[in-house]
Design an enzyme around this catalytic site. Structure first.
Site: not given
Lengths: 315, 425
Positions: B61, B63, B65, B95, B152, B179, B232, B305, B309
């Site tokens: 899991h 991300h 981007r 996502n 997710d 999710h 999660h 997860d 950012h």
């Protein structure tokens, strides 16, 4: 002790009881100035106060503005229109701008909880929280405590009922904190949707029936109710809310004969408080406004390093 | 290339091996596991003195981007961070922008990962655009290389859509990763609902928003006999519901993230937006239940997860800041420090959650150490301290509440497909 040994005033929880009493005692001196023909003193001459308001406010902003002016500070007024859709400069960039202006004090009002705490960690200026989200409104709590001390000499032993939308109220949070600290018994009154059980962590009692508890209260502190809460299903209608939780003339008759009625303003006449009650001799709502200026002057003075003022100077 | 890992304590959760021995790797394959393998000429030696030697870690899991927010993180950049963190396989969540809901996009991710140091397995969207309405072309996505399905970041709110997803995906024998969030209940929330949210005046997210959806999805898994994996998991109540599902032998698995066994919602007051993620940090009771769930095996997987950012996105009012923290680089230190050192887990128990268990769920033929197996190996010095600071974190994004903290557990080597991918050359 010399003034407040701190950079910021962010919430009641971070103040010691001594500091709370120091602010209240000092406010007496400043209030005495208000009856003079010349109400200004040169205490903050050459200092810059910036009012940074991210949320519309008339009363609190004017109160701070008047406090700063009566202390002869230079004043910058920044009103920022924010919404989640249209966003301007980021807070952190605004902070850098204010740092460049060399503002000594930043008085901040923000719709987002903890925004002043975030600001204070990223700037050298003193930050005064003028209300953040639902979190804290420490200067309101201080002026309310001062008003009660002025009226009754002491808060210890008073039974204070705070009525209404506790969940969304920064005033309620800061006030229950300060009232408990100064020895009062505090009861919260409202529907369970607006007074969740978690509030018992403040060592307060919760009541859903205003009529039953009313005769026991020394102070009835009414909160403003917002119509939008109806859309969130917190209560079914203003009509029903008024019927169960408004301080009506009828209910005032059930109160102790020396009861004190308070409200942080602006009041919704006919919604949470009836005309006759707001204008009755029991109400100290206008006195709260006057005291707000004195307390905020005391806060500026003490944060700037001012020494405790003794009784003689008050004469 | 031939590699010899010497003097390490080899831990293999699949075979329950926990023994000091050497591992010989040739042409990307483990060729020998034995005590004191002789050093030959032209062989590279990796000294694993004081270290544990694990199957290469798997994070199901993350991300990364890309596509859409390559300014935040890329597949190449994220893979490098993963390699440094001890991971040899990761699964990217769909996502992105656009959402990974077509075969071409799945192929794009595989392509971008080709030249990278580790294995990247794309997870594709359950529904087109992850809008929760129409099913994505699951067969096409599987053919393109998708390993599982998830929307997710968002729940599949419509129960019929979720039902169909669990049913339809049965012919591919891949999990639907939920999710679990009733967004009508969590809407506008910033942190866990409880004493801390009341105290801070921040809108709460009740744990019931997670638990209601987990209960619904488990019932749909019962109805459809589909394979459900719950992403999660953060609350004690969720685990109670999952335990019931497992008692009934439903095909249900779940994961938690290192922050849920390391922190509680007390962290919000100190770390503000750096401790803001979804689902939110819960209470000490929940944290303890997560640790016990990992101990008993009720929780199958630890996944990070990992959600980068940019600094300016997190450096704003907590209400406006996005959800999510980075997790790859702190995962091994938190597993070693919180689970092994503080809570007495043995290495087999702790590391099955990041090796063989996710591989079994996803049908990846990796995650174990055996002669003939693919040579994905991670070497960790559990006694070595790491300080989580800006030098330690190589990820461009530093959004973690663990900044400034000290932990045990340094990843010394990551070997993927028989090649040393960390330390970097």
């Amino acid at each position: 002790m010399n003034g407040l040994q701190r950079k910021d005033l962010l919430d009641i929880q971070s103040l010691s009881t001594e500091e709370i009493l120091l602010i209240c005692n000092s406010a007496k001196y400043f209030k005495a100035l208000f009856t003079r023909s010349i109400k200004t003193v040169p205490i903050l001459r050459g200092k810059t106060v910036c009012l940074l308001f991210y949320e519309p406010s008339t009363r609190t902003r004017i109160s701070f503005e008047l406090a700063a002016k009566r202390l002869s500070a230079d004043l910058i007024n920044i009103a920022v229109q924010t919404s989640s859709v249209v966003k301007g400069e980021s807070l952190i960039d605004t902070v850098h701008t204010l740092e460049a202006y060399k503002a000594d004090f930043i008085v901040m009002r923000h719709a987002a909880s903890l925004a002043p705490h975030f600001l204070s960690r990223n700037i050298k200026s003193s930050v005064i929280n003028a209300g953040d989200g639902n979190h804290a409104h420490p200067t309101q709590a201080l002026l309310d405590a001062y008003s009660l001390i002025e009226k009754r000499g002491d808060i210890e032993g008073l039974h204070i009922g705070i009525v209404g939308d506790i969940l969304h109220s920064r005033v309620a949070r800061s006030n229950m904190e300060i009232f408990k600290r100064l020895g009062a018994r505090v009861s919260l009154i409202g529907p369970p949707t607006l007074v969740p059980d978690e509030f018992t962590m403040y060592a307060v009692d919760i009541y859903y029936d205003l009529n039953t508890i009313l005769p026991q209260l020394d102070v009835v502190y009414m909160l403003r109710i917002q119509r939008e809460r109806q859309q969130g299903s917190f209560f079914p209608s203003i009509h029903e809310y008024h019927k169960r939780f408004a301080l009506t003339n009828e209910r005032l008759k059930r109160c102790k004969n020396n009861v004190i009625v308070m409200h942080p303003g602006p009041i919704n006449r006919g919604i949470e408080i009836d005309d006759e009650v707001a204008d009755s001799p029991y109400s100290i709502i206008n006195e709260q406004v006057t005291n707000g200026v004195a307390v905020r002057m005391a806060i500026f003075y003490l944060l700037a390093g001012g020494a405790p003022l003794d009784e003689k100077e008050v004469e | 290339m031939t590699l010899l890992i010497k003097n390490g304590r080899v831990i293999d959760p699949l075979s329950k091996l926990d023994r000091y021995c050497d591992i010989l790797i040739n042409e990307g394959t483990i060729v020998a596991i034995d005590t004191n393998i002789k050093q030959q000429r032209n062989i590279q030696i990796v000294d694993a003195q004081d270290c544990i030697v694990l199957p290469g870690l798997v994070d199901m899991h993350v991300h990364f981007r890309e596509p859409g927010r390559e300014d935040v993180e890329t597949i190449a950049g994220g893979s490098t961070v993963a390699a440094k963190s001890g991971y040899t396989s990761v699964c990217t969540m769909p996502n992105t922008n656009p959402v990974i809901d077509s075969q071409a996009l799945v192929r794009y991710i595989k392509k971008q990962a080709e030249s990278g140091p580790i294995n990247v397995h794309p997870i594709a969207a359950i529904t087109k655009g992850s809008l929760g309405e129409e099913l994505s072309e699951m067969g096409e996505l599987i053919e393109g290389g998708a390993i599982a399905f998830s929307d997710d970041g968002k729940p599949v709110l419509n129960s019929t859509t979720m039902r169909r997803a669990l049913e339809y995906s049965r012919m591919f024998n891949v999990p639907i990763i939920t999710h679990a969030e009733d967004s009508t209940l969590s809407s506008g929330g910033i942190m866990n609902e409880g004493n801390n949210s009341i105290f801070l005046g921040l809108k709460g997210i009740p744990k019931e928003a997670e638990e209601i959806m987990i209960a619904r999805d488990i019932l749909l898994a019962r109805l459809t006999k589909g394979r459900l994996h719950i992403a999660h998991v953060s609350s004690k109540g969720s685990l109670d519901i999952i335990a019931m599902a497992k008692q009934h032998s439903l095909s249900v698995t779940c994961e938690t993230a290192p922050h849920y066994f390391s922190l509680t919602d007390d962290a919000i007051a100190d770390h503000l937006a750096m401790a803001k993620m979804n689902p939110p940090l819960r209470t000490e009771d929940d944290r303890k239940a997560i640790i016990e769930g990992l101990r008993t095996g009720l929780i199958d997987v630890i996944a990070t997860d990992h959600a980068p950012h940019l600094s300016h996105e997190k450096m704003q009012e907590i209400v406006f800041a996005p959800f999510g923290i980075i997790g790859l680089e702190t995962a091994v230190p938190l597993i070693i420090t919180i689970l092994v050192k503080e809570n007495g887990f043995d290495y087999l128990q702790a590391f099955e959650k990041v090796t063989i268990n996710p591989c079994k769920i996803l049908g990846i033929n990796r995650g174990y150490i055996k002669e003939g197996a693919i040579a994905d190996i991670t070497i960790v010095n559990p006694g070595k301290k790491v300080i989580v600071d800006n030098n330690f974190i190589i990820s461009r994004c530093k959004n973690t509440p663990f900044l400034g903290r000290e932990f045990f557990g340094l990843v010394t080597h990551t070997i993927c497909n028989g090649k040393i991918v960390y330390p970097f050359r």
